[in-house]
Design a protein around this motif. Sequence first.
Motif, short mmCIF file in Angstrom:
data_model
loop_
_atom_site.label_atom_id
_atom_site.label_comp_id
_atom_site.label_asym_id
_atom_site.label_seq_id
_atom_site.Cartn_x
_atom_site.Cartn_y
_atom_site.Cartn_z
N HIS A 79 -5.47 -9.28 10.10
CA HIS A 79 -5.10 -8.17 9.22
C HIS A 79 -4.65 -7.01 10.10
O HIS A 79 -5.45 -6.43 10.84
CB HIS A 79 -6.29 -7.76 8.34
CG HIS A 79 -6.81 -8.89 7.50
ND1 HIS A 79 -6.10 -9.44 6.47
CD2 HIS A 79 -7.97 -9.60 7.57
CE1 HIS A 79 -6.79 -10.41 5.92
NE2 HIS A 79 -7.93 -10.54 6.57
N PRO A 81 -3.39 -3.39 10.18
CA PRO A 81 -3.18 -2.16 9.40
C PRO A 81 -2.02 -1.33 9.95
O PRO A 81 -1.88 -1.15 11.16
CB PRO A 81 -4.51 -1.40 9.55
CG PRO A 81 -5.47 -2.40 10.10
CD PRO A 81 -4.67 -3.36 10.90
N LEU A 236 -1.16 -4.75 6.48
CA LEU A 236 -1.83 -3.95 5.45
C LEU A 236 -1.35 -2.50 5.58
O LEU A 236 -1.49 -1.88 6.64
CB LEU A 236 -3.35 -3.99 5.64
CG LEU A 236 -4.01 -5.37 5.63
CD1 LEU A 236 -5.50 -5.24 5.89
CD2 LEU A 236 -3.76 -6.07 4.30
N GLU A 238 -1.93 1.20 4.90
CA GLU A 238 -3.06 2.06 4.56
C GLU A 238 -2.62 3.52 4.53
O GLU A 238 -1.70 3.92 5.26
CB GLU A 238 -4.18 1.90 5.60
CG GLU A 238 -4.76 0.50 5.65
CD GLU A 238 -5.89 0.38 6.67
OE1 GLU A 238 -5.94 1.24 7.57
OE2 GLU A 238 -6.71 -0.55 6.54
#
Length: 239
Positions: A79, A81, A236, A238
């Motif tokens: 993942h 970010p 991801l 954010e």
Amino acid sequence: MLTRGTGVALWRQIHDRLEREIASGRYGPGDRLPSESRLSAEYGVNRHTIRRALSGLEEDGLIRVEQGRGSFVREPVIHYPVSRRTRFSENLSRQRREPGNVLLLAVEAEADPRVAEALAIEPGDVVARITSAGEADGRRISYSTSFFPRTLFPGMVRAYREFGSVTRALKHFGVADYSRKRTRIIARMPTTEEAEELRQPRTRPVLVTESVNVDGAGVPVEFGVCLFASDWVQILVEP
């Protein structure tokens, strides 16, 4: 080991047995499956049947097939970010993965219109161009090129070669911190060169981020284009 004449294709029977062996833990994440020739001998079928079974496992997301290396049980995706403050090493370290960076090219070049617009300079102005490959636990996951204006960072090529890090190189020039102004994310098929650098087939898409980083005063300090192996990385976004 296989049941013939039951209406269930041989490749499907092999697929299902390998799937059960992966689920049971006989083959764990990152493990390499036996070669096609070994599986062919074990099950008493031709290699085309084995390839069809492995292709099905790959389509199901259970394995990844690397050209010239074999088939491996797929590991959990990373993942990655993307936020106001995005750092490659920090992103991986937080997930208990060992970050790595391989410098591939560090030269000065003239900025093309796209690079010039991103860095708020004129086309033809000289920029430092740094191309590198990012790794996680020794696995190649990214291929990126960053551009830095020479007017702000004379000697950036030398500094990057010395420090091996964008963050440390910018600190050398007095930029204590920087933040992400914008990120554009697209998906596309890689070129032959890009696929080779990412060690993946050309038929597998990549995720591409185009980003502009600025200093505390909002001045662009870096324009970067980064390709991520889509079977390894999930981006991801954010706040």
